[in-house]
Design a protein around this motif. Structure first.
Motif, PDB file in Angstrom:
ATOM      1  N   LEU A 242     -40.299  40.673 -15.510  1.00  0.00           N
ATOM      2  CA  LEU A 242     -39.236  41.418 -14.839  1.00  0.00           C
ATOM      3  C   LEU A 242     -39.073  40.945 -13.403  1.00  0.00           C
ATOM      4  O   LEU A 242     -37.963  40.821 -12.902  1.00  0.00           O
TER       5      LEU A 242
ATOM      6  N   ASP B 266     -34.496  35.515 -10.224  1.00  0.00           N
ATOM      7  CA  ASP B 266     -33.425  34.710 -10.813  1.00  0.00           C
ATOM      8  C   ASP B 266     -32.076  35.399 -10.629  1.00  0.00           C
ATOM      9  O   ASP B 266     -31.084  34.762 -10.268  1.00  0.00           O
ATOM     10  N   LEU B 267     -32.064  36.680 -10.861  1.00  0.00           N
ATOM     11  CA  LEU B 267     -30.804  37.421 -10.744  1.00  0.00           C
ATOM     12  C   LEU B 267     -30.268  37.374  -9.317  1.00  0.00           C
ATOM     13  O   LEU B 267     -29.075  37.124  -9.087  1.00  0.00           O
TER      14      LEU B 267
ATOM     15  N   ARG C 220     -28.736  34.021  -8.741  1.00  0.00           N
ATOM     16  CA  ARG C 220     -27.424  33.833  -9.351  1.00  0.00           C
ATOM     17  C   ARG C 220     -26.348  34.635  -8.631  1.00  0.00           C
ATOM     18  O   ARG C 220     -25.225  34.162  -8.443  1.00  0.00           O
ATOM     19  N   VAL C 221     -26.684  35.843  -8.260  1.00  0.00           N
ATOM     20  CA  VAL C 221     -25.671  36.705  -7.669  1.00  0.00           C
ATOM     21  C   VAL C 221     -25.310  36.269  -6.255  1.00  0.00           C
ATOM     22  O   VAL C 221     -24.155  36.365  -5.852  1.00  0.00           O
TER      23      VAL C 221
END
Lengths: 224, 224
Positions: B210, B216-217, B220-221
């Motif tokens: 998690l 990673d999130l 990307r965002v």
DNA sequence: GCGGTAAACGGACCGTGGTCCGAATACTTT
DNA sequence: AAAGTATTCGGACCACGGTCCGTTTACCGC
């Protein structure tokens, strides 16, 4: 829970398709498979439709959040136990009311025409899927919200699992890097009826903005 | 609801800081401002601590999901009405049990040292914030889960709103394009105790995964 | 038709969250 | 210290979801 057979809920949300099934993990079938349940006794079937009609009427009159199981039983001239045996619990009854539209919605992206259904490139399908889902949620907001289970079961209902496997499959197909399952959860959380309710009703955001946000999110997440 | 003053819950989660407050929209203050509530009567204060002690004991013994308001009242030798007047509802009592750790957690990112607190570059703070939050959630999983409100109020509790305004502020500061408020919701949904519960307990995912997913999130965002 | 059996029925019953309001009591004022 | 008042107390009360189990009833073989 009693050792009796689980309630039939409804006759089950359409069948499984070729959309590869990612993991399946927990027991329970992804979709309550439509396989032939032993047929219902005549009185049971009759009561079932009476209950659904009564429930639909009460929901229309007073809103799903005021629907009580006793009221449904009384309106259908049926014992309370019957309601629970047939639909399991309050959520089951609410979901049964949505069964028809839910089936249409599922078919639209599982087997419908592109770009929503199979045939279009995956990122395009992602975009369409989000828009379609947001509209589905908006159309049935009150009912879906009332049917939402307790927090700790939020990801267990088959419809939610289907959305997740669908998103996971599309992400894999799009060959985006990263943890496809987690990214699917990220996308899915943007397609959540509670979030939609909060943003549109409590904060007055127009649905367009959510749709634009979805497209932007897909772009950011799939950008390699 | 009765016309009586709202329950004091606890003495309120620490004060507001300079973290710009995005919108505030709905009525209710972002954090139950710690401003001096007129002091409590002696018996009220005594009962309050007796109730919290009893509740903590019962939670330790049987788990928060089995905590009943009557049991707490009985264990504290107090009337049931007293429990509700003091804490409003079940969720309020549970939140009161978490008040201390919640305050520490909030202070850590509002006024603590960088890179979690102010001073570090925004993207770095985002990364740290997610990790810290995931660990906070994991540490208090059961209690937070039991305190989770109904679906339609999921975004109303002040702690949730604080997380959202914090994320929104960091995103704005990072000068990422797009709809900062919606992106904040996207990020926030990855820091949801129900999701964490589902992934770690039902699906057996390790917390590391998690955390990696969070980094990673964020990448990307915030990728422009 | 007739009995046997599994399934369905129905409503009394229970636990729990939440409300209400008359009684009790801690603070204030004189 | 006594009276006054606002606050708190406490437990009876209500609504609702969900269970249980004795009774009824549809279906199946004869």
């Amino acid at each position: 829970m009693t050792p009796t057979a689980p309630p039939d809920d409804e006759q089950g949300h359409s069948g499984q398709t070729a959309e590869q099934a990612t993991e399946q993990a927990a027991g329970q079938p992804l979709l309550p498979l439509a396989g032939q349940t032993p047929p219902m006794r005549a009185d049971a079937a009759r009561n079932r439709t009476r209950l659904l009609e009564a429930a639909a009427r009460l929901v229309a009159e007073r809103g799903p959040e005021h629907l009580t199981m006793e009221a449904v039983a009384a309106a259908a001239s049926v014992g309370k136990g019957t309601v629970f045996r047939r639909f399991g619990d309050r959520g089951g009854l609410l979901m049964a009311l949505l069964d028809h539209s839910e089936r249409l919605y599922q078919e639209s992206f599982l087997t419908g025409p592109p770009p929503l259904g199979p045939g279009a490139p995956p990122v395009r399908r992602l975009e369409e899927f989000g828009i379609a889902t947001l509209r589905h949620l908006a159309a049935h907001r009150a009912l879906l919200l009332a049917a939402e289970p307790e927090a700790c079961r939020r990801f267990e209902p088959p419809p939610r699992r289907l959305v997740l496997t669908h998103l996971t499959a599309l992400l894999r197909e799009a060959d985006v890097g990263g943890d496809a399952e987690l990214l699917a959860h990220t996308l899915a959380s943007h397609l959540d009826v509670a979030l939609l309710h909060h943003l549109t009703r409590r904060r007055g955001m127009p649905l367009d903005r959510l749709e634009a946000g979805w497209l932007d999110l897909v772009a950011r997440v799939t950008r390699t």
